[in-house]
Design an enzyme around this catalytic site. Sequence first.
Site, short mmCIF file in Angstrom:
data_model
loop_
_atom_site.label_atom_id
_atom_site.label_comp_id
_atom_site.label_asym_id
_atom_site.label_seq_id
_atom_site.Cartn_x
_atom_site.Cartn_y
_atom_site.Cartn_z
N LYS A 127 33.43 34.98 33.11
CA LYS A 127 33.93 36.20 32.45
C LYS A 127 35.06 36.74 33.33
O LYS A 127 35.05 36.51 34.53
CB LYS A 127 32.82 37.25 32.36
CG LYS A 127 31.68 36.90 31.43
CD LYS A 127 31.93 37.44 30.02
CE LYS A 127 30.81 37.10 29.07
NZ LYS A 127 29.56 37.81 29.39
N HIS A 130 37.71 41.77 36.00
CA HIS A 130 38.71 42.73 35.56
C HIS A 130 38.69 44.00 36.40
O HIS A 130 37.88 44.14 37.31
CB HIS A 130 38.54 43.04 34.08
CG HIS A 130 37.18 43.55 33.73
ND1 HIS A 130 36.74 44.80 34.11
CD2 HIS A 130 36.16 42.98 33.05
CE1 HIS A 130 35.52 44.97 33.67
NE2 HIS A 130 35.13 43.88 33.03
N HIS A 133 35.61 45.76 37.53
CA HIS A 133 34.81 45.25 38.64
C HIS A 133 35.29 45.75 39.99
O HIS A 133 34.60 45.62 40.99
CB HIS A 133 34.86 43.72 38.67
CG HIS A 133 34.01 43.10 37.62
ND1 HIS A 133 34.54 42.29 36.65
CD2 HIS A 133 32.70 43.17 37.37
CE1 HIS A 133 33.58 41.89 35.86
NE2 HIS A 133 32.45 42.41 36.25
N1 ARG Z 1 26.46 40.91 36.80
C1 ARG Z 1 26.18 42.25 36.40
C2 ARG Z 1 27.33 42.82 35.58
O1 ARG Z 1 28.47 42.40 35.73
C3 ARG Z 1 25.96 43.17 37.57
C4 ARG Z 1 24.80 42.80 38.43
C5 ARG Z 1 24.25 43.99 39.12
N2 ARG Z 1 23.23 43.68 40.06
C6 ARG Z 1 21.94 43.55 39.80
N3 ARG Z 1 21.14 43.24 40.78
N4 ARG Z 1 21.46 43.73 38.60
O2 ARG Z 1 27.08 43.69 34.77
#
Ligand code: ARG
Length: 572
Positions: A127, A130, A133
Amino acid sequence: MVNFKEEIAKIISGHIDGLSEQDIYNMIEIPQDSKMGDYAFPCFKLAKTLRKAPPMIASDIAAKIGDNSIFEKVEQVNAYVNMFISKEELVKDVIVEVLKEGEDYGKTDIGGGKTVIVEFSSPNIAKPFHIGHIRSTVIGNSINKIYKAMGYNVVRINHLGDYGTQFGKMICAYRHWGNKEDVIKEPIKTLLHYYTKFHEEVDNHPELDDEARQIFTKLEHGEKEETELWQWFRDESLKEFNRVYKMLGIEFDSYAGESFYSDKMPQVVQMLKDNNLIEKSQGAEIVDLEPYGLTPALITKSDGSSLYITRDIAASVYRKNTYDFYKNIYVVASQQNLHFQQWIKIIELLGFDWARDNIHVPFGLVSLEEGTMSTRHGRVVFLEDVLNRAVEQTKEIIKEKGVNTDNIEETAKQVGIGAVVFQELSNNRIKDYVFSWNKVLDFNGETGPYVQYTYARAASVLRNAGQEACAKALDAHNINPEYITGDSAYELAKLIYALPQTIVDAGEKYEPSVVTRHIVNLAQAFNRFYHDEHILVDNEEEKITKLAMVAAAKTAIKNGLALLGMEAPERM
Ligand code: ARG
């Protein structure tokens, strides 16, 4: 360095009974208005035990402690004892300390080597990385540095979103419509395209959904071909992420993301069952959280596949067992508040008393001036493009202004990227904010370029003074604080003095903007000092003392910027 607050607590405690030095320490305030002193001690609480009106008590205390040499003066105002630290004492103390500590100035050992995990960035594989982030990435990076400065042993984890049913879809799409060359050339854009294509096609070909689900099941069972494809997607995506991390100067100790927990899930589900927490609901397994005012947590889907939340429970347990963390900090958007409340509650229900040591540090949304971002509508701004554009624009500005630099590429990188980072860390993290190019690159506002410019100005003063004079300024014996007791020197010294405590405050609040604001204040105070004082004067002693002050301010600014993840250019 003299801890003035501690020193004052000691002095006052010699004159009143019934309160410990620590009690007194906790009562000491720093007045908003510096006209009311550097420190103030309120006497309301003492009225009962001493059977006297608070102003009387304040006046007694003021009279008793007034001639101590650390004070310039001590006054009673209403119920307060207002204390003014001896300027010479503070100024000299600060300069000597900063020049001695150098890049360690600002560090404390409050953490005593305890382990703190900071999980941040955590983008999703395949993904776009962007501008949204950037928040987790930059805030998390700064929190990690702040905790290191507080003497904690920090473990930086990137909990990559590298698992889940979407990978079944992506592999499925790749097999139908994909080709290797495209993925290698532009991994994320291509994989994203496959993912979108899958969703377009599935409307007319619902059988694709089953196919994708079967692929994911194979992946979950570790079958070779699926695993290899997934691994390849992951590697290619990571290459792209790493390019951005490199630009930002960010590193991680672990990339154990969601997939890392795939084989640890059955134990979690078993543990939940052993604690009678699991209920069946329409074929799925859930944990009912209604008694705690939360919606139910879906642990396994009806087809048996695990979910995001299950992986977070597994991750937290794994981290506790592996690192025995003192705190496990998650820098994740506030949209996920409920998710974090749910799984942390479940850890608590499992009987783990360290549940409370899992800390969600949320932050608000970033939007663009033209509206919110939307992957689906193609309104995404890639972080890498933003950083590149910032560097390009900075280069233009540098040329326009005729800024003197020996390496325009390097300076433009430090300033351009620094500008984006600084803006990101200027606001309280929980606030939503709008990304604005004009604000980011303003050299005069309260921005990164302004602070870096101030830093470079300090560097230039020292260069102009010459090496010999600068070397002398490093020797405490050559400093005579009588020369720097003007208001602006004193304000500057006070801000430098406050840096270590500011870092601790920022750490306790998980709020890098506390440091950012302090650096802006420091830069402004330095510029006032620079404006008010003639530094390169004929009188040698005066010149050396002032140069020492410049060097101390320069170090403080540099150390502060480093905590934000920013560099400080010597020339610009
Ligand atoms: N990958 C997730 C996102 O982009 C964020 C992960 C956050 N960390 C976690 N331990 N849930 O939305």
